[in-house]
Design a protein around this motif. Structure first.
Motif, mmCIF file in Angstrom:
data_model
loop_
_atom_site.group_PDB
_atom_site.id
_atom_site.type_symbol
_atom_site.label_atom_id
_atom_site.label_comp_id
_atom_site.label_asym_id
_atom_site.label_seq_id
_atom_site.Cartn_x
_atom_site.Cartn_y
_atom_site.Cartn_z
ATOM 1 N N ASP A 83 -7.199 9.515 -1.045
ATOM 2 C CA ASP A 83 -7.549 9.093 0.308
ATOM 3 C C ASP A 83 -7.701 10.374 1.125
ATOM 4 O O ASP A 83 -6.722 11.068 1.403
ATOM 5 C CB ASP A 83 -6.440 8.205 0.878
ATOM 6 C CG ASP A 83 -6.731 7.695 2.282
ATOM 7 O OD1 ASP A 83 -7.573 8.300 2.975
ATOM 8 O OD2 ASP A 83 -6.104 6.707 2.697
ATOM 9 N N HIS B 120 0.865 -1.184 0.000
ATOM 10 C CA HIS B 120 0.000 0.000 0.000
ATOM 11 C C HIS B 120 0.899 1.232 0.000
ATOM 12 O O HIS B 120 1.758 1.380 0.870
ATOM 13 C CB HIS B 120 -0.888 -0.014 1.242
ATOM 14 C CG HIS B 120 -1.947 1.042 1.243
ATOM 15 N ND1 HIS B 120 -3.209 0.824 0.730
ATOM 16 C CD2 HIS B 120 -1.937 2.325 1.694
ATOM 17 C CE1 HIS B 120 -3.932 1.919 0.880
ATOM 18 N NE2 HIS B 120 -3.181 2.847 1.449
ATOM 19 N N ILE C 133 1.287 5.487 -0.158
ATOM 20 C CA ILE C 133 0.649 6.793 -0.012
ATOM 21 C C ILE C 133 1.630 7.899 -0.400
ATOM 22 O O ILE C 133 2.844 7.785 -0.193
ATOM 23 C CB ILE C 133 0.115 7.033 1.407
ATOM 24 C CG1 ILE C 133 1.260 7.102 2.433
ATOM 25 C CG2 ILE C 133 -0.895 5.962 1.800
ATOM 26 C CD1 ILE C 133 0.814 7.622 3.795
ATOM 27 N N CYS D 132 -5.544 7.185 -6.931
ATOM 28 C CA CYS D 132 -6.792 7.414 -6.216
ATOM 29 C C CYS D 132 -6.522 8.382 -5.072
ATOM 30 O O CYS D 132 -5.362 8.674 -4.738
ATOM 31 C CB CYS D 132 -7.399 6.107 -5.711
ATOM 32 S SG CYS D 132 -6.374 5.194 -4.564
ATOM 33 N N ASN E 137 -1.951 6.084 -3.619
ATOM 34 C CA ASN E 137 -3.021 6.828 -2.960
ATOM 35 C C ASN E 137 -2.534 8.233 -2.612
ATOM 36 O O ASN E 137 -1.582 8.396 -1.841
ATOM 37 C CB ASN E 137 -3.442 6.106 -1.681
ATOM 38 C CG ASN E 137 -3.946 4.699 -1.942
ATOM 39 O OD1 ASN E 137 -5.124 4.479 -2.195
ATOM 40 N ND2 ASN E 137 -3.034 3.724 -1.890
#
Length: 216
Positions: A70, A2, A4, A68, A33
């Motif tokens: 967040d 994941h 960010i 995307c 993200n």
């Protein structure tokens, strides 16, 4: 894994977007993200509101499945601290999934001024992206931390949930949000520095001193 990529995104521009896609390819992940901060701890406010910055990000990444947004930091009151966000993500992801945060060299150079900075590598890996004109001062806390936790390859990040720091030399697009805001307030064109959809919304809402009636 994941990943960010946080920031004020005030406004989001092609430098942010291209870097995020370079990270997707380099780390071999499905998406990055984007995490806009609500109140930046180390600067005095933003030129656009949280809602306006979020809307511009959504416009910029429309149709791009690899990016995307967040908005968790926008939902929290007070200043946005990376440690809080990483703890929340780690709780959601569990103890074993690799978690990566992307940060520029300029921001990482002052890493020891971040709240709970010593605990951040225990929560996530860090990818430090080269920024034009920014280097880590020799002997600084950030430089020492990099030496202690340096990842040699991307595969190192896949082997553990957190703890490594990888230097990443991305093709540089030297665009700054500060420069964009200055050009807009001075009545100069910023076409092709950011998506047309974002630029149109800036003029529609008169952000950063833009004239709503001006042909961008």
């Amino acid at each position: 894994m994941h990943v960010i990529y946080g920031g004020t995104f005030d406004p989001i521009h092609h430098g942010h977007l291209r870097l995020a896609l370079e990270v997707v390819d380099a780390l071999q992940v499905e998406r990055v993200n984007l995490v806009p901060c609500h109140i930046p701890p180390h600067r005095s406010g933003t030129g656009a509101t949280s809602a306006q910055r979020l809307e511009m990000i959504c416009l910029a990444i429309e149709g791009e499945a690899r990016l995307c947004v967040d908005d968790r930091e926008l939902q929290r009151a007070g200043a946005s601290y990376t440690a809080d966000t990483l703890r929340q993500l780690r709780h959601e992801l569990g103890p074993h999934q690799p978690l990566v945060m992307v940060v520029g060299t300029d921001a990482f150079a002052s890493f020891d001024q971040w709240r709970e900075w010593r605990g951040i590598p225990e929560l996530a890996h860090i990818v430090v992206v080269s920024r034009p004109g920014s280097e880590l001062p020799e002997g600084s806390a950030a430089s020492c931390l990099l030496d202690e936790r340096r990842a040699e390859t991307v595969s190192d990040l896949w082997q553990a949930p957190a703890g490594k720091i990888l230097e990443f030399d991305s093709p540089l697009i030297d665009i700054s949000a500060t420069g964009i805001r200055q050009r807009i307030s001075g009545g100069h064109s910023v076409r092709y520095l950011l998506p047309d959809s974002v630029l149109q919304r800036i003029h529609e809402q008169g952000l950063y001193g833009a004239c709503p009636d001006r042909n961008f």
